[in-house]
Design a protein around this motif. Structure first.
Motif, PDB file in Angstrom:
ATOM      1  N   GLU A 275       1.020  -1.110   0.013  1.00  0.00           N
ATOM      2  CA  GLU A 275       0.082   0.076   0.003  1.00  0.00           C
ATOM      3  C   GLU A 275       0.868   1.193   0.168  1.00  0.00           C
ATOM      4  OE1 GLU A 275      -3.120   2.143   2.982  1.00  0.00           O
ATOM      5  OE2 GLU A 275      -1.734   0.533   3.668  1.00  0.00           O
ATOM      6  N   PRO A 276       0.527   2.308  -0.702  1.00  0.00           N
ATOM      7  CA  PRO A 276       1.310   3.412  -0.617  1.00  0.00           C
ATOM      8  C   PRO A 276       1.412   3.858   0.910  1.00  0.00           C
ATOM      9  CG  PRO A 276      -0.573   3.775  -2.128  1.00  0.00           C
ATOM     10  CD  PRO A 276      -0.627   2.227  -1.519  1.00  0.00           C
ATOM     11  N   LYS A 277       2.801   4.619   1.279  1.00  0.00           N
ATOM     12  CA  LYS A 277       3.124   4.826   2.259  1.00  0.00           C
ATOM     13  C   LYS A 277       2.193   5.929   2.987  1.00  0.00           C
ATOM     14  CE  LYS A 277       6.773   2.386   2.425  1.00  0.00           C
ATOM     15  NZ  LYS A 277       6.706   0.870   2.943  1.00  0.00           N
ATOM     16  N   HIS A 278       1.515   6.750   2.357  1.00  0.00           N
ATOM     17  CA  HIS A 278       0.629   7.522   3.127  1.00  0.00           C
ATOM     18  C   HIS A 278      -0.707   7.296   3.572  1.00  0.00           C
ATOM     19  CE1 HIS A 278      -0.440   7.760  -1.485  1.00  0.00           C
ATOM     20  NE2 HIS A 278      -1.702   7.314  -0.943  1.00  0.00           N
ATOM     21  N   HIS A 279      -0.939   5.739   3.456  1.00  0.00           N
ATOM     22  CA  HIS A 279      -1.950   5.112   4.191  1.00  0.00           C
ATOM     23  C   HIS A 279      -1.739   5.543   5.784  1.00  0.00           C
ATOM     24  CE1 HIS A 279      -5.102   2.362   5.157  1.00  0.00           C
ATOM     25  NE2 HIS A 279      -4.274   1.889   6.154  1.00  0.00           N
TER      26      HIS A 279
ATOM     27  N   ALA B  46     -10.777   8.309   1.351  1.00  0.00           N
ATOM     28  CA  ALA B  46      -9.283   8.345   0.663  1.00  0.00           C
ATOM     29  C   ALA B  46      -9.161  10.193   0.425  1.00  0.00           C
ATOM     30  CB  ALA B  46      -9.273   7.849  -0.790  1.00  0.00           C
ATOM     31  N   MET B  47     -10.155  10.623   0.182  1.00  0.00           N
ATOM     32  CA  MET B  47      -9.719  12.284  -0.055  1.00  0.00           C
ATOM     33  C   MET B  47      -9.721  13.211   1.309  1.00  0.00           C
ATOM     34  SD  MET B  47      -9.398  12.471  -3.293  1.00  0.00           S
ATOM     35  CE  MET B  47      -9.723  14.150  -3.615  1.00  0.00           C
ATOM     36  N   ASP B  48     -10.018  12.482   2.408  1.00  0.00           N
ATOM     37  CA  ASP B  48     -10.273  13.234   3.569  1.00  0.00           C
ATOM     38  C   ASP B  48      -9.264  13.099   4.659  1.00  0.00           C
ATOM     39  OD1 ASP B  48     -12.786  14.125   3.061  1.00  0.00           O
ATOM     40  OD2 ASP B  48     -13.894  12.332   3.752  1.00  0.00           O
ATOM     41  N   VAL B  49      -8.302  11.975   4.302  1.00  0.00           N
ATOM     42  CA  VAL B  49      -7.289  11.671   5.344  1.00  0.00           C
ATOM     43  C   VAL B  49      -6.028  12.126   4.915  1.00  0.00           C
ATOM     44  CG1 VAL B  49      -8.338   9.540   6.328  1.00  0.00           C
ATOM     45  CG2 VAL B  49      -6.979   9.223   4.589  1.00  0.00           C
ATOM     46  N   VAL B  50      -5.735  13.054   3.777  1.00  0.00           N
ATOM     47  CA  VAL B  50      -4.896  13.484   3.020  1.00  0.00           C
ATOM     48  C   VAL B  50      -4.830  15.059   3.104  1.00  0.00           C
ATOM     49  CG1 VAL B  50      -3.947  11.530   1.889  1.00  0.00           C
ATOM     50  CG2 VAL B  50      -5.648  12.960   0.902  1.00  0.00           C
ATOM     51  N   SER B  51      -3.688  15.690   3.130  1.00  0.00           N
ATOM     52  CA  SER B  51      -3.541  17.110   3.074  1.00  0.00           C
ATOM     53  C   SER B  51      -3.736  17.755   1.583  1.00  0.00           C
ATOM     54  CB  SER B  51      -2.201  17.634   3.827  1.00  0.00           C
ATOM     55  OG  SER B  51      -1.169  17.102   3.148  1.00  0.00           O
TER      56      SER B  51
ATOM     57  N   GLY C  34      -4.951  12.224  -2.423  1.00  0.00           N
ATOM     58  CA  GLY C  34      -6.254  11.391  -2.216  1.00  0.00           C
ATOM     59  C   GLY C  34      -6.546  10.613  -3.589  1.00  0.00           C
ATOM     60  N   LEU C  35      -6.139  11.216  -4.837  1.00  0.00           N
ATOM     61  CA  LEU C  35      -6.639  10.882  -5.842  1.00  0.00           C
ATOM     62  C   LEU C  35      -5.639   9.453  -6.173  1.00  0.00           C
ATOM     63  CD1 LEU C  35      -8.193  10.631  -8.776  1.00  0.00           C
ATOM     64  CD2 LEU C  35      -6.396  12.501  -9.327  1.00  0.00           C
TER      65      LEU C  35
ATOM     66  N   VAL D 188     -15.117   2.279  -7.214  1.00  0.00           N
ATOM     67  CA  VAL D 188     -13.902   3.182  -7.146  1.00  0.00           C
ATOM     68  C   VAL D 188     -13.684   4.063  -8.315  1.00  0.00           C
ATOM     69  CG1 VAL D 188     -12.349   1.504  -8.315  1.00  0.00           C
ATOM     70  CG2 VAL D 188     -11.538   3.036  -6.453  1.00  0.00           C
ATOM     71  N   GLU D 189     -14.152   3.597  -9.443  1.00  0.00           N
ATOM     72  CA  GLU D 189     -14.295   4.528 -10.522  1.00  0.00           C
ATOM     73  C   GLU D 189     -14.928   5.853 -10.622  1.00  0.00           C
ATOM     74  OE1 GLU D 189     -14.898   2.046 -13.727  1.00  0.00           O
ATOM     75  OE2 GLU D 189     -12.823   1.547 -14.066  1.00  0.00           O
ATOM     76  N   ALA D 190     -16.282   5.597  -9.613  1.00  0.00           N
ATOM     77  CA  ALA D 190     -17.123   6.580  -9.281  1.00  0.00           C
ATOM     78  C   ALA D 190     -16.421   7.657  -8.565  1.00  0.00           C
ATOM     79  CB  ALA D 190     -18.336   6.251  -8.862  1.00  0.00           C
ATOM     80  N   ARG D 191     -15.581   7.299  -7.466  1.00  0.00           N
ATOM     81  CA  ARG D 191     -14.954   8.066  -6.726  1.00  0.00           C
ATOM     82  C   ARG D 191     -13.871   8.763  -7.323  1.00  0.00           C
ATOM     83  NH1 ARG D 191     -17.577   7.683  -1.927  1.00  0.00           N
ATOM     84  NH2 ARG D 191     -18.152   5.598  -1.196  1.00  0.00           N
ATOM     85  N   ILE D 192     -13.225   8.090  -8.229  1.00  0.00           N
ATOM     86  CA  ILE D 192     -12.061   8.954  -9.013  1.00  0.00           C
ATOM     87  C   ILE D 192     -12.522   9.827  -9.749  1.00  0.00           C
ATOM     88  CG2 ILE D 192     -10.450   8.438 -10.965  1.00  0.00           C
ATOM     89  CD1 ILE D 192     -10.069   5.391  -9.699  1.00  0.00           C
ATOM     90  N   SER D 193     -13.657   9.698 -10.512  1.00  0.00           N
ATOM     91  CA  SER D 193     -14.323  10.791 -11.287  1.00  0.00           C
ATOM     92  C   SER D 193     -14.653  12.007 -10.334  1.00  0.00           C
ATOM     93  CB  SER D 193     -15.803  10.091 -11.984  1.00  0.00           C
ATOM     94  OG  SER D 193     -15.081   9.250 -12.846  1.00  0.00           O
TER      95      SER D 193
END
Length: 335
Positions: free
Chosen positions: A4-8, A90-95, A100-101, A146-151
């Motif tokens: 997983e990406p480290k920013h998790h 995903a979009m709420d736990v990053v600065s 988040g994307l 997940v594609e809906a959230r990406i859009s």
């Protein structure tokens, strides 16, 4: 093996207010073989425990619904809900939105790897791999969610959907898909159940977006998720340089009411299908109850989403009252 990406690791600690309300062990959600070795069994049990904790911490109203599922369906259901938690926050736990994307794109890649039988070093991915190996689950629904959230993440900050149908489609892609997959994992093949799940997911998604408006306003300084067509009907729409925005004034509850009315219509349609829905599908459709509770709370607050009563307890009611209502519906085999 993918990591997983480290920013998790930037994910904030869950709220104790949610974490401490009841518990369920990983053993209670197991419904299939845990692996060929003790190490594999232990690893999967830890992954399932993580899924349960995530749902209990971030999606408590649905956590309680899942406890009414037959034990054989819980593992898949908790895994799907945990996947939704990971992508939803995903979009709420990053600065930075770009980070988040990247998280969302990573989760999209995880779905491909899981269905290609590749190991991904994340507990939700590990649980998902186990579920996919044991049940016939459509990759299409996971990718669609997940594609809906990406859009949504790719939209310009403050941008709003043009129509109610666009918002309903987003609600279906992010909420109804969870119910579709749970029905699949339970081996329930029913057109009526699928249609009911579609309506319940849309209602739930719309109402949760309304409840989250204060959070988004505080974060973005603008009102998202009120469609332009409804904002225009309520005299709230402003257009400048080809950009549509919703004004913040005392007519906002009128717009919230109109979106909530769309959700209420979906709940009504789902209940009209009840006589055609097979008995074994009813527990999967229990999320209609928290949607109704939230709708009722909004109505009591005259659709003022900034009224603090909406966020108290569980969707504006005490946890005990919510559980009693949920238990009553489950006992009567109704959703």
């Amino acid at each position: 093996m993918e990591e997983e990406p480290k920013h998790h690791r930037d994910t904030p600690a869950p709220s104790p207010r949610l974490v401490n309300r009841g518990s369920i062990s990983a053993a209670a959600v197991r419904d299939g073989p845990m692996g060929s070795t003790p190490a594999a069994s232990s690893g999967l049990q830890a992954a399932l425990s993580y899924c349960v904790r995530q749902v209990r911490s971030y999606d408590y109203h649905h956590y309680l619904c899942l406890l009414h599922l037959p034990p054989a369906m819980r593992k898949a259901a908790f895994t799907f809900r945990a996947f939704n938690v990971e992508t939803a926050k995903a979009m709420d736990v990053v600065s930075h939105p770009r980070t988040g994307l990247m998280r969302l794109l990573w989760w999209k890649d995880v779905v491909d790897k899981v269905f290609a039988n590749k190991l991904v070093e994340h507990p939700v991915a590990q649980a998902l791999s186990s579920v996919v190996s044991e049940h016939k689950v459509s990759k299409h629904w996971l990718k669609r969610s997940v594609e809906a959230r990406i859009s949504d993440a790719n939209r310009d900050e403050g941008a709003i959907p043009e129509t109610s149908a666009e918002l309903e489609r987003y609600a279906e892609d992010t909420q109804s898909t969870i119910l579709y997959m749970t029905l699949q994992a339970g081996g329930i093949h029913s057109t009526a159940a699928d249609h009911a799940a579609s309506h319940i997911g849309k209602a739930s998604g719309l109402l949760l977006l309304l409840k989250a408006l204060p959070h988004h306003v505080n974060k973005q300084g603008a009102i998202p998720y009120i469609p332009a067509n409804i904002a225009e009907e309520c005299g709230l729409l402003t257009r400048e340089a080809g950009r549509s925005e919703v004004r913040m004034d005392d007519r906002l509850p009128d717009a919230v009411y109109k979106v909530a009315s769309v959700a209420e219509a979906h709940l009504q349609k789902a209940r009209e299908l009840a006589s055609s829905v097979p008995r074994e599908a009813i527990p999967v459709l229990l999320p209609a109850l928290p949607a109704q509770v939230l709708l009722d709370s909004l109505r009591r607050c005259e659709f003022n989403v900034f009224d603090s009563r909406v966020s108290r307890g569980v969707h504006g009611v005490s946890p005990l009252w919510y559980q009693l209502k949920l238990n009553w519906h489950a006992w009567r085999n109704k959703y």
